[in-house]
Motif scaffolding. Structure first.
Motif, PDB file in Angstrom:
ATOM      1  N   GLN A   1     -14.956-134.953 -46.839  1.00  0.00           N
ATOM      2  CA  GLN A   1     -15.473-133.595 -46.696  1.00  0.00           C
ATOM      3  C   GLN A   1     -16.323-133.483 -45.434  1.00  0.00           C
ATOM      4  O   GLN A   1     -16.887-134.460 -44.978  1.00  0.00           O
ATOM      5  CB  GLN A   1     -16.346-133.223 -47.898  1.00  0.00           C
ATOM      6  N   VAL A   2     -16.417-132.276 -44.926  1.00  0.00           N
ATOM      7  CA  VAL A   2     -17.273-131.984 -43.780  1.00  0.00           C
ATOM      8  C   VAL A   2     -18.141-130.795 -44.170  1.00  0.00           C
ATOM      9  O   VAL A   2     -17.642-129.819 -44.722  1.00  0.00           O
ATOM     10  CB  VAL A   2     -16.433-131.642 -42.528  1.00  0.00           C
TER      11      VAL A   2
ATOM     12  N   ARG B   1     -21.542-132.903 -40.626  1.00  0.00           N
ATOM     13  CA  ARG B   1     -21.585-134.288 -41.084  1.00  0.00           C
ATOM     14  C   ARG B   1     -20.409-134.514 -42.034  1.00  0.00           C
ATOM     15  O   ARG B   1     -19.977-133.615 -42.731  1.00  0.00           O
ATOM     16  CB  ARG B   1     -22.898-134.616 -41.776  1.00  0.00           C
ATOM     17  N   ALA B   2     -19.934-135.741 -42.025  1.00  0.00           N
ATOM     18  CA  ALA B   2     -18.817-136.120 -42.874  1.00  0.00           C
ATOM     19  C   ALA B   2     -19.352-136.915 -44.062  1.00  0.00           C
ATOM     20  O   ALA B   2     -20.238-137.744 -43.918  1.00  0.00           O
ATOM     21  CB  ALA B   2     -17.830-136.966 -42.077  1.00  0.00           C
ATOM     22  N   HIS B   3     -18.805-136.643 -45.233  1.00  0.00           N
ATOM     23  CA  HIS B   3     -19.228-137.376 -46.425  1.00  0.00           C
ATOM     24  C   HIS B   3     -18.075-137.427 -47.415  1.00  0.00           C
ATOM     25  O   HIS B   3     -17.087-136.740 -47.271  1.00  0.00           O
ATOM     26  CB  HIS B   3     -20.473-136.742 -47.053  1.00  0.00           C
ATOM     27  N   GLU B   4     -18.232-138.265 -48.432  1.00  0.00           N
ATOM     28  CA  GLU B   4     -17.205-138.338 -49.462  1.00  0.00           C
ATOM     29  C   GLU B   4     -17.548-137.362 -50.574  1.00  0.00           C
ATOM     30  O   GLU B   4     -18.697-136.978 -50.756  1.00  0.00           O
ATOM     31  CB  GLU B   4     -17.078-139.750 -50.012  1.00  0.00           C
ATOM     32  N   THR B   5     -16.553-136.982 -51.321  1.00  0.00           N
ATOM     33  CA  THR B   5     -16.772-136.118 -52.470  1.00  0.00           C
ATOM     34  C   THR B   5     -17.135-136.989 -53.653  1.00  0.00           C
ATOM     35  O   THR B   5     -16.395-137.900 -54.006  1.00  0.00           O
ATOM     36  CB  THR B   5     -15.506-135.313 -52.798  1.00  0.00           C
TER      37      THR B   5
ATOM     38  N   ILE C   1     -11.169-127.720 -37.046  1.00  0.00           N
ATOM     39  CA  ILE C   1     -12.503-128.284 -36.828  1.00  0.00           C
ATOM     40  C   ILE C   1     -12.751-129.429 -37.816  1.00  0.00           C
ATOM     41  O   ILE C   1     -13.228-130.498 -37.437  1.00  0.00           O
ATOM     42  CB  ILE C   1     -13.585-127.187 -36.973  1.00  0.00           C
ATOM     43  N   ARG C   2     -12.394-129.213 -39.077  1.00  0.00           N
ATOM     44  CA  ARG C   2     -12.581-130.237 -40.101  1.00  0.00           C
ATOM     45  C   ARG C   2     -11.765-131.491 -39.775  1.00  0.00           C
ATOM     46  O   ARG C   2     -12.280-132.606 -39.830  1.00  0.00           O
ATOM     47  CB  ARG C   2     -12.164-129.672 -41.457  1.00  0.00           C
TER      48      ARG C   2
END
Length: 70
Positions: A44-45, A64-68, A17-18
């Motif tokens: 990251q998700v 939602r997708a984002h950066e660490t 899924i990720r």
């Protein structure tokens, strides 16, 4: 009494899924919402609505997708 237990997806199913979500949404959502917008790759998700607050574990629309940020 704590929050209700939520049935979570784990292991390979979660990784699939990720990977799918990052493939479809490669850019960081929170970076794009900044002023001025910044273009960065998502790493990251996570769930828009946390599972313990009623988020759905298997719904692609609640991710939602984002950066660490380190």
């Amino acid at each position: 009494m704590g929050p209700p237990l939520v049935d979570r997806i784990r292991g390979r199913a979660l990784q699939r899924i990720r990977a799918r979500h990052l493939r479809l949404h490669p850019l960081c959502v929170t970076c794009q919402q900044r002023t001025p917008p910044v273009v960065r790759a998502a790493t990251q998700v996570d769930h828009i609505l946390p599972l313990y607050k009623g988020g759905q574990a298997v719904s692609y629309t609640h991710l939602r997708a984002h950066e660490t940020l380190m």
